[in-house]
Motif scaffolding. Structure first.
Motif, PDB file in Angstrom:
ATOM      1  N   VAL A 211      16.650  20.763  -3.298  1.00  0.00           N
ATOM      2  CA  VAL A 211      17.666  21.411  -2.476  1.00  0.00           C
ATOM      3  C   VAL A 211      18.321  22.526  -3.297  1.00  0.00           C
ATOM      4  N   PRO A 212      19.009  23.455  -2.646  1.00  0.00           N
ATOM      5  CA  PRO A 212      19.739  24.473  -3.404  1.00  0.00           C
ATOM      6  C   PRO A 212      20.858  23.831  -4.224  1.00  0.00           C
ATOM      7  N   GLY A 213      21.151  24.418  -5.374  1.00  0.00           N
ATOM      8  CA  GLY A 213      22.246  23.918  -6.190  1.00  0.00           C
ATOM      9  C   GLY A 213      21.864  23.837  -7.650  1.00  0.00           C
ATOM     10  N   ARG A 214      22.784  23.285  -8.436  1.00  0.00           N
ATOM     11  CA  ARG A 214      22.566  23.145  -9.874  1.00  0.00           C
ATOM     12  C   ARG A 214      22.113  21.744 -10.217  1.00  0.00           C
ATOM     13  N   GLY A 215      21.163  21.649 -11.126  1.00  0.00           N
ATOM     14  CA  GLY A 215      20.704  20.352 -11.605  1.00  0.00           C
ATOM     15  C   GLY A 215      21.698  19.764 -12.585  1.00  0.00           C
ATOM     16  N   GLY A 216      21.442  18.529 -12.997  1.00  0.00           N
ATOM     17  CA  GLY A 216      22.291  17.872 -13.980  1.00  0.00           C
ATOM     18  C   GLY A 216      22.325  18.656 -15.282  1.00  0.00           C
ATOM     19  N   MET A 217      23.410  18.525 -16.020  1.00  0.00           N
ATOM     20  CA  MET A 217      23.619  19.341 -17.215  1.00  0.00           C
ATOM     21  C   MET A 217      22.443  19.282 -18.188  1.00  0.00           C
ATOM     22  N   PHE A 218      21.832  18.109 -18.357  1.00  0.00           N
ATOM     23  CA  PHE A 218      20.744  17.970 -19.323  1.00  0.00           C
ATOM     24  C   PHE A 218      19.368  17.946 -18.660  1.00  0.00           C
ATOM     25  N   SER A 219      19.332  18.093 -17.346  1.00  0.00           N
ATOM     26  CA  SER A 219      18.073  18.042 -16.610  1.00  0.00           C
ATOM     27  C   SER A 219      17.389  19.411 -16.634  1.00  0.00           C
ATOM     28  N   LEU A 220      16.063  19.409 -16.673  1.00  0.00           N
ATOM     29  CA  LEU A 220      15.309  20.655 -16.749  1.00  0.00           C
ATOM     30  C   LEU A 220      15.403  21.501 -15.487  1.00  0.00           C
TER      31      LEU A 220
ATOM     32  N   GLY B 289       0.778  -1.231   0.000  1.00  0.00           N
ATOM     33  CA  GLY B 289       0.000   0.000   0.000  1.00  0.00           C
ATOM     34  C   GLY B 289       0.809   1.280   0.000  1.00  0.00           C
ATOM     35  N   GLU B 290       2.109   1.179   0.152  1.00  0.00           N
ATOM     36  CA  GLU B 290       2.978   2.362   0.137  1.00  0.00           C
ATOM     37  C   GLU B 290       3.545   2.566  -1.262  1.00  0.00           C
ATOM     38  N   PRO B 291       3.475   3.792  -1.794  1.00  0.00           N
ATOM     39  CA  PRO B 291       4.032   4.021  -3.135  1.00  0.00           C
ATOM     40  C   PRO B 291       5.551   3.847  -3.138  1.00  0.00           C
ATOM     41  N   ARG B 292       6.083   3.372  -4.255  1.00  0.00           N
ATOM     42  CA  ARG B 292       7.530   3.211  -4.398  1.00  0.00           C
ATOM     43  C   ARG B 292       8.235   4.556  -4.524  1.00  0.00           C
ATOM     44  N   VAL B 293       7.512   5.581  -4.973  1.00  0.00           N
ATOM     45  CA  VAL B 293       8.109   6.910  -5.114  1.00  0.00           C
ATOM     46  C   VAL B 293       7.104   7.953  -4.649  1.00  0.00           C
ATOM     47  N   VAL B 294       7.599   8.924  -3.866  1.00  0.00           N
ATOM     48  CA  VAL B 294       6.790  10.041  -3.373  1.00  0.00           C
ATOM     49  C   VAL B 294       7.621  11.313  -3.544  1.00  0.00           C
ATOM     50  N   ALA B 295       7.002  12.449  -3.310  1.00  0.00           N
ATOM     51  CA  ALA B 295       7.711  13.729  -3.414  1.00  0.00           C
ATOM     52  C   ALA B 295       7.323  14.621  -2.250  1.00  0.00           C
ATOM     53  N   THR B 296       8.266  15.464  -1.834  1.00  0.00           N
ATOM     54  CA  THR B 296       7.976  16.453  -0.804  1.00  0.00           C
ATOM     55  C   THR B 296       7.136  17.570  -1.426  1.00  0.00           C
ATOM     56  N   GLU B 297       6.501  18.371  -0.580  1.00  0.00           N
ATOM     57  CA  GLU B 297       5.725  19.510  -1.082  1.00  0.00           C
ATOM     58  C   GLU B 297       6.621  20.473  -1.848  1.00  0.00           C
ATOM     59  N   ALA B 298       7.852  20.678  -1.358  1.00  0.00           N
ATOM     60  CA  ALA B 298       8.793  21.575  -2.050  1.00  0.00           C
ATOM     61  C   ALA B 298       9.109  21.047  -3.449  1.00  0.00           C
ATOM     62  N   ALA B 299       9.294  19.746  -3.574  1.00  0.00           N
ATOM     63  CA  ALA B 299       9.588  19.150  -4.879  1.00  0.00           C
ATOM     64  C   ALA B 299       8.392  19.282  -5.813  1.00  0.00           C
ATOM     65  N   LEU B 300       7.188  19.086  -5.288  1.00  0.00           N
ATOM     66  CA  LEU B 300       5.990  19.215  -6.124  1.00  0.00           C
ATOM     67  C   LEU B 300       5.811  20.656  -6.607  1.00  0.00           C
ATOM     68  N   ALA B 301       6.098  21.632  -5.740  1.00  0.00           N
ATOM     69  CA  ALA B 301       5.993  23.038  -6.145  1.00  0.00           C
ATOM     70  C   ALA B 301       7.026  23.354  -7.227  1.00  0.00           C
ATOM     71  N   PHE B 302       8.246  22.849  -7.071  1.00  0.00           N
ATOM     72  CA  PHE B 302       9.302  23.061  -8.068  1.00  0.00           C
ATOM     73  C   PHE B 302       8.937  22.371  -9.381  1.00  0.00           C
ATOM     74  N   LEU B 303       8.345  21.207  -9.271  1.00  0.00           N
ATOM     75  CA  LEU B 303       7.900  20.469 -10.454  1.00  0.00           C
ATOM     76  C   LEU B 303       6.869  21.277 -11.236  1.00  0.00           C
ATOM     77  N   ARG B 304       5.920  21.877 -10.542  1.00  0.00           N
ATOM     78  CA  ARG B 304       4.899  22.698 -11.205  1.00  0.00           C
ATOM     79  C   ARG B 304       5.546  23.906 -11.900  1.00  0.00           C
ATOM     80  N   GLU B 305       6.571  24.467 -11.282  1.00  0.00           N
ATOM     81  CA  GLU B 305       7.297  25.592 -11.889  1.00  0.00           C
ATOM     82  C   GLU B 305       7.932  25.161 -13.216  1.00  0.00           C
ATOM     83  N   ILE B 306       8.553  24.003 -13.221  1.00  0.00           N
ATOM     84  CA  ILE B 306       9.180  23.488 -14.442  1.00  0.00           C
ATOM     85  C   ILE B 306       8.113  23.157 -15.490  1.00  0.00           C
ATOM     86  N   GLN B 307       6.987  22.595 -15.045  1.00  0.00           N
ATOM     87  CA  GLN B 307       5.913  22.244 -15.977  1.00  0.00           C
ATOM     88  C   GLN B 307       5.296  23.475 -16.646  1.00  0.00           C
TER      89      GLN B 307
END
Length: 127
Positions: A92-101, A9-27
């Motif tokens: 987290v603060p920092g730079r993403g991977g070279m080809f990552s959005l 019943g537990e998902p294999r992958v989840v995201a924090t609220e901060a990650a979801l907000a950042f994801l929406r920004e990228i989307q």
């Protein structure tokens, strides 16, 4: 490769609220995206975020599930190592991977993990 996207019943992958907000920004700039966690020397614990039409999912890649409606894949060899863990996508603060959005946004995605335990571990398939 197809696997169950939950363990006891537990998902294999989840995201924090901060990650979801950042994801929406990228989307806002890239509506159709996906994540891939390869575990290679250059990626380490950073899931890479790609436009879905620019990344070819491999035959041995495993879809772990979705976060914020975005599919999350992991290489088959890395899944063999991490199959007993729940992946937690964070930012987290920092730079993403070279080809990552996330690159160039002064924040990056980071994968944290926790071991499935107790009844969850008992529900994992035996290989």
């Amino acid at each position: 490769m197809t696997i169950a996207d939950t363990v006891a019943g537990e998902p294999r992958v989840v995201a924090t609220e901060a990650a979801l907000a950042f994801l929406r920004e990228i989307q806002a700039d890239h509506p159709d995206i996906l994540f891939h966690q390869s575990g290679g020397c250059c990626d380490g614990s950073s899931p890479m975020c790609y436009p879905a039409n620019e990344y070819r999912v491999g035959e041995t890649d495993v879809k772990l599930g979705e976060i914020g409606g975005v599919p999350v894949y992991i290489s088959g060899s890395q899944f063999a190592v991490w199959q007993h863990t729940q992946l937690i996508i964070d930012v987290v603060p920092g730079r993403g991977g070279m080809f990552s959005l996330d690159n160039g946004r002064e924040r990056r995605f980071l994968t944290r993990s926790r071991l499935f335990g107790g009844g969850e571990a008992c529900a994992l398939p035996v290989r």
